[in-house]
Design a protein around this motif. Sequence first.
Motif, PDB file in Angstrom:
ATOM      1  N   VAL A 269       0.839  -1.207   0.000  1.00 38.87           N
ATOM      2  CA  VAL A 269       0.000   0.000   0.000  1.00 38.87           C
ATOM      3  C   VAL A 269       0.871   1.254   0.000  1.00 38.87           C
ATOM      4  CG1 VAL A 269      -1.861   1.207   1.179  1.00 38.87           C
ATOM      5  CG2 VAL A 269      -1.690  -1.276   1.369  1.00 38.87           C
ATOM      6  N   GLU A 274      -5.909   4.213  -3.350  1.00 40.45           N
ATOM      7  CA  GLU A 274      -7.220   4.272  -2.703  1.00 40.45           C
ATOM      8  C   GLU A 274      -7.171   3.623  -1.313  1.00 40.45           C
ATOM      9  OE1 GLU A 274     -10.425   3.321  -5.267  1.00 40.45           O
ATOM     10  OE2 GLU A 274     -11.908   3.629  -3.674  1.00 40.45           O
ATOM     11  N   THR A 275      -6.410   2.539  -1.208  1.00 43.37           N
ATOM     12  CA  THR A 275      -6.317   1.849   0.086  1.00 43.37           C
ATOM     13  C   THR A 275      -5.608   2.737   1.109  1.00 43.37           C
ATOM     14  OG1 THR A 275      -6.241  -0.218  -1.134  1.00 43.37           O
ATOM     15  CG2 THR A 275      -5.624  -0.322   1.187  1.00 43.37           C
ATOM     16  N   TRP A 276      -4.612   3.471   0.661  1.00 44.06           N
ATOM     17  CA  TRP A 276      -3.905   4.409   1.557  1.00 44.06           C
ATOM     18  C   TRP A 276      -4.885   5.481   2.072  1.00 44.06           C
ATOM     19  CZ3 TRP A 276       0.951   4.683   3.676  1.00 44.06           C
ATOM     20  CH2 TRP A 276       1.339   5.915   4.229  1.00 44.06           C
ATOM     21  N   TYR A 434      -4.645  -3.515   6.191  1.00 38.98           N
ATOM     22  CA  TYR A 434      -4.871  -2.757   4.960  1.00 38.98           C
ATOM     23  C   TYR A 434      -3.894  -3.259   3.905  1.00 38.98           C
ATOM     24  CZ  TYR A 434      -7.821   0.357   7.674  1.00 38.98           C
ATOM     25  OH  TYR A 434      -8.829   0.866   8.462  1.00 38.98           O
ATOM     26  N   SER A 435      -4.452  -3.949   2.921  1.00 44.18           N
ATOM     27  CA  SER A 435      -3.615  -4.478   1.836  1.00 44.18           C
ATOM     28  C   SER A 435      -4.522  -4.943   0.701  1.00 44.18           C
ATOM     29  CB  SER A 435      -2.793  -5.671   2.356  1.00 44.18           C
ATOM     30  OG  SER A 435      -2.153  -6.317   1.285  1.00 44.18           O
ATOM     31  N   ASP A 436      -3.992  -4.877  -0.514  1.00 40.24           N
ATOM     32  CA  ASP A 436      -4.740  -5.412  -1.661  1.00 40.24           C
ATOM     33  C   ASP A 436      -4.137  -6.733  -2.131  1.00 40.24           C
ATOM     34  OD1 ASP A 436      -6.742  -3.253  -2.265  1.00 40.24           O
ATOM     35  OD2 ASP A 436      -4.893  -2.073  -2.231  1.00 40.24           O
ATOM     36  N   GLY A 458      -9.157  -4.038   5.087  1.00 39.42           N
ATOM     37  CA  GLY A 458      -9.362  -2.824   4.291  1.00 39.42           C
ATOM     38  C   GLY A 458      -8.636  -2.933   2.964  1.00 39.42           C
ATOM     39  N   SER A 459      -9.377  -2.714   1.876  1.00 45.70           N
ATOM     40  CA  SER A 459      -8.754  -2.805   0.558  1.00 45.70           C
ATOM     41  C   SER A 459      -9.512  -1.903  -0.415  1.00 45.70           C
ATOM     42  CB  SER A 459      -8.781  -4.247   0.046  1.00 45.70           C
ATOM     43  OG  SER A 459     -10.111  -4.593  -0.282  1.00 45.70           O
ATOM     44  N   GLU A 460      -8.913  -1.752  -1.583  1.00 44.34           N
ATOM     45  CA  GLU A 460      -9.503  -0.908  -2.616  1.00 44.34           C
ATOM     46  C   GLU A 460     -10.914  -1.381  -2.982  1.00 44.34           C
ATOM     47  OE1 GLU A 460      -6.797  -0.622  -5.928  1.00 44.34           O
ATOM     48  OE2 GLU A 460      -8.489  -0.172  -7.265  1.00 44.34           O
ATOM     49  N   ALA A 463     -13.540  -0.372  -0.336  1.00 49.64           N
ATOM     50  CA  ALA A 463     -13.423   0.979   0.234  1.00 49.64           C
ATOM     51  C   ALA A 463     -14.726   1.769   0.169  1.00 49.64           C
ATOM     52  CB  ALA A 463     -12.303   1.735  -0.470  1.00 49.64           C
TER      53      ALA A 463
END
Length: 521
Positions: A269, A274-276, A434-436, A458-460, A463
């Motif tokens: 990230v 977007e994830t950030w 938080y990672s994709d 949490g991911s894109e 979101a």
Amino acid sequence: MKTLRSHVGGAWHQASDRFVPLFDPSSEEEIAQVSSDGIDFESAVAYSRSHGGASLRELGYSQRGELLLAMSKALHQCRDDLLELSILNSGVTRKDAKFDVDGATGTLAYYGYLGKEIGDSKFLPDGDGEELGRSSRFWGQHCWVARNGVAIHINAFNFPAWGFAEKAAAAILAGMPVISKPATSTALVTERMIEILNDEEVLPSGILSLVCGSVEGLLESLDGQDVVAFTGSSGTGFMIRSQENLLRRSVPVNIEADSLNCAVIGPDVSPGSETWGLLVREIAREITQKSGQKCTAVRRIFVPEERIDDLQEALIEVLSTTVTGSPRDPSVTMGALSTASQLAAAVEGTARLVQKAQIVHGEGTRIDGVGAKPGKGWFFPPTLLRVTDTSDCDVVHDLEVFAPVSTLLPYDGSAPEAACSLARGGGTLVSSIYSDDTGWVGDLLARGGSFSGRFYLGSEKMASQATGSGVALPQSQHGGPGRAGGGSELGAARALTLYMQRIALQGSRRMIEDLTNPRES
Ligand code: NAP
């Protein structure tokens, strides 16, 4: 000044002695007094068991669900009243008061609809049935049936509405009457909720009782058909868990205690993604919502070392927009801490963290609140710390500072080290990752999954619908291992099992299926 009452044995009880004052945290003015002096706990328990328990066992899940929906509706109709009391007694903003009050009515409604979905049965099947004899004529099926006692609910000060409702919803749907004990310091809202439900005659007598003030002596009246569900600090939880009568009579005890929740930022990230954006928004909210007095708040933030400066800067930018002060001032976005002792603990706790971490934003001390009298009010600003030497910072993993305080910690970006860092909290209610990168998340979960009761991923892709990790949704389990108490609440129908006994039925398949699933018989 208002004197809070208890409601036991089907009637209101007003004490005449041993009062404890309640305060407005924004002004420190005394607003009410509380005492449970004079309550006969043995009679209160007996009344709940005989009247409330008997009424509930007459009903199937569907009818109990109707009761919960009626509770939700009656409380929602008095929403503004409850929000005002919450602002007055908890010092929170209206938005934070809604989080508690709407969370309460929403959870009651969720369990109401769940009851209707389960149907008219009085038994909840546990898995599928199976053949016990030579043919299916002799059949076995496990199922759950309501316990014959009373559920004692002891709640923490930070969610006077939701804490009461989320426990009561599960117990009542399962078929157990409730004696609810809110934390004394913020009992105003819970007392009003019980008053509303009584005025509207929503429930048959004995299903829901209330004790405002001390419950000294209550646990000694319980037996093996009763249940204790506690939320609060691990110290009090330990004391309750080790109460002799509860141990001797095998009374089930569910403990929801404190928790050093964490957010883990994956190495994939990067700033600008977007994830950030999602993680910066959500972590800042988790620090400041309800002035950080949330059992699910993010206390530790693990970030790959090459991104820690970026994250620090991004969080400070958001946290700097927080306006701390009286919830009655329209410019204020974060209210006070709930009590003088919470403020003292926040100051003292931050000072202990500072021995191993450095404050990068905030004061670590009381401040004057916007819109409040100078020198009055228990205000503490958002405070962000940062650890440099992660090998020597045990206090950051051990000490829950129950305030808008969180600490950034660097790690090397690998799943094994992320799992290790997460585990240092000794068991948490919730961890957010938080990672994709699904592979990386899977690796982390396989290594560290058993250290948290819930993982918020949490991911894109999610979101646009994300709630943030701090929301305890009724569909998902709330509770965590070890330090977090080892308990489990919510999680849809899973919440009911604390209040029921599992029994194995052995008999004719026809009879067992008629009993456990009357709609389809
Ligand atoms: P607390 O001081 O442990 O009190 C919790 C409850 O226990 C209050 O209702 C309190 O009543 C009652 N209590 C105290 N001593 C008792 C005894 N000897 N017998 C029976 N009941 C007793 O905790 P708190 O300060 O209210 O809450 C803050 C803590 O709760 C934080 O650590 C937070 O992390 C935790 N929390 C956890 C969750 C979760 O779901 N895991 C949720 C919210 C909060 P009085 O108020 O009358 O003393």
